[in-house]
Design an enzyme around this catalytic site. Structure first.
Site, PDB file in Angstrom:
ATOM      1  CB  SER A  20      44.857  -3.278 -18.853  1.00  0.00           C
ATOM      2  OG  SER A  20      45.786  -2.265 -19.194  1.00  0.00           O
ATOM      3  CB  THR A  65      48.520  -1.630 -25.269  1.00  0.00           C
ATOM      4  OG1 THR A  65      49.808  -1.219 -24.846  1.00  0.00           O
ATOM      5  CG2 THR A  65      48.480  -3.134 -25.451  1.00  0.00           C
ATOM      6  CE  LYS A  69      49.051   2.903 -26.588  1.00  0.00           C
ATOM      7  NZ  LYS A  69      49.772   3.614 -25.528  1.00  0.00           N
ATOM      8  CG  ASP A 106      48.731   6.559 -23.348  1.00  0.00           C
ATOM      9  OD1 ASP A 106      48.349   5.795 -22.439  1.00  0.00           O
ATOM     10  OD2 ASP A 106      48.947   6.174 -24.509  1.00  0.00           O
ATOM     11  N   GLY A 131      63.204  11.010 -26.396  1.00  0.00           N
ATOM     12  CA  GLY A 131      62.531  10.105 -27.316  1.00  0.00           C
ATOM     13  C   GLY A 131      61.511  10.846 -28.163  1.00  0.00           C
ATOM     14  CB  THR A 157      66.148   9.546 -35.382  1.00  0.00           C
ATOM     15  OG1 THR A 157      66.617   8.222 -35.129  1.00  0.00           O
ATOM     16  CG2 THR A 157      66.034   9.787 -36.877  1.00  0.00           C
ATOM     17  CB  ALA A 159      64.723  13.637 -39.003  1.00  0.00           C
TER      18      ALA A 159
END
Ligand code: ATR
Length: 276
Positions: A20, A65, A69, A106, A131, A157, A159
């Protein structure tokens, strides 16, 4: 006495590797803006105090970052709709009343990279997101608010994918699944938002998930080709793209929020691609 050079920083941990400062220095040079931008290592317990003190002492803006966040969202006195939906903030600035305002660039960074740098519209597309962690949460609002056909979130996962599905299904057709349950559905765009690339891995996907003209997009980037980009090329994806452009585009949007000038990103992406 007024300091003539506006101060900005990116806060994270670890943050030493952050590109950055280079990106914002390049934007500043290109747009003739006077600013100072540094990377600051800040731990979770120090984050709130550091960020508030930075603004109290005249700092103009912060990028946030991993892993701060969500904390940045919580210290924001107000925020954009996309940050509110993400419950995560990557850009902080002061509003006209000198209160902390949070935004999340983002998602728009991803969208601009797809649309402007890779000529890929997401309208009417069936999108598979791999993801369901922080990286995915950050971009989901922007994608869901576009005119997509559907968004399927696959995660180890399930859930966690289901939770995101509940949160975002008011804005688009969003579904949750495990990798093994993906079945025969084909996708026009597959976005890798897992952290598996850090260990050189990708989710176990069947080649059959790739529609004709499918684009595979890895939100990760590196000097070497990422594992997901390799997988996409080996399995015949029409486009296989890493997230370097998204990194630069999210920075450009933050720069615009701070400076009200939109920098040109192409030269900066090309330079990072060449020099690493
Ligand atoms: P980030 O902020 O980078 O998104 P995160 O919130 O920890 O980090 O999310 C990491 C994501 O990568 C999650 O979706 C995680 O799956 P789980 O929710 O099941 O943990 C996924 N991930 C990480 N390592 C993985 C692995 N070995 N196999 C499958 N998924 C993995």
């Amino acid at each position: 006495m007024r300091n003539s050079v506006s101060r900005y920083a990116v806060l994270g941990s670890p943050v030493a590797h952050s590109k950055s400062p280079r990106i914002h220095a390049a934007f500043a040079a290109e747009t003739n803006q006077q600013l100072d931008y540094t990377a600051v290592e800040v731990t979770g317990e120090n984050f709130n105090a550091f960020a508030k003190d930075f603004f109290a002492k005249g700092g103009a803006g912060l990028n946030i970052t991993v892993p701060h966040k969500e904390k940045a969202f919580k210290i924001s006195n107000s925020c954009s709709e996309r940050a509110m939906l993400a419950k995560a903030v990557n850009t902080l600035l002061l509003d006209k009343d000198k209160r902390i305002y949070g935004d999340n660039t983002d998602g728009i960074g991803l969208l601009r990279d797809l649309q402007n740098n890779h000529e890929l519209s997401i309208n009417n597309k069936n999108i598979l997101i791999l993801g369901a962690g922080g990286a995915v949460r950050g971009v989901l609002a922007t994608l869901a608010l576009e005119d997509v056909s559907s968004i399927t979130i696959a995660n180890r996962t399930i859930a966690k994918a289901e939770l995101l599905c509940e949160e975002f299904s008011a804005y688009a057709e969003v579904m949750a699944t495990g990798y093994d349950e993906l079945g025969l559905t084909k996708f026009d765009l597959i976005i890798n938002g897992t952290s598996m690339g850090l260990s050189g891995e990708t989710p176990a996907l069947s080649q059959s998930v790739l529609a004709d003209q499918c684009c595979c997009y890895d939100m990760m980037y590196g000097n070497e080709e990422t594992a997901f980009v390799k997988w996409a090329k080996n399995n015949g994806a029409n486009q296989a793209v890493d997230g370097l452009g998204m990194l630069v585009e999210q920075a450009a949007e933050a720069f615009y929020l701070w400076r009200e000038v939109r920098p040109d990103t192409a030269a900066v992406i090309a330079e990072l691609r060449t020099l690493g």
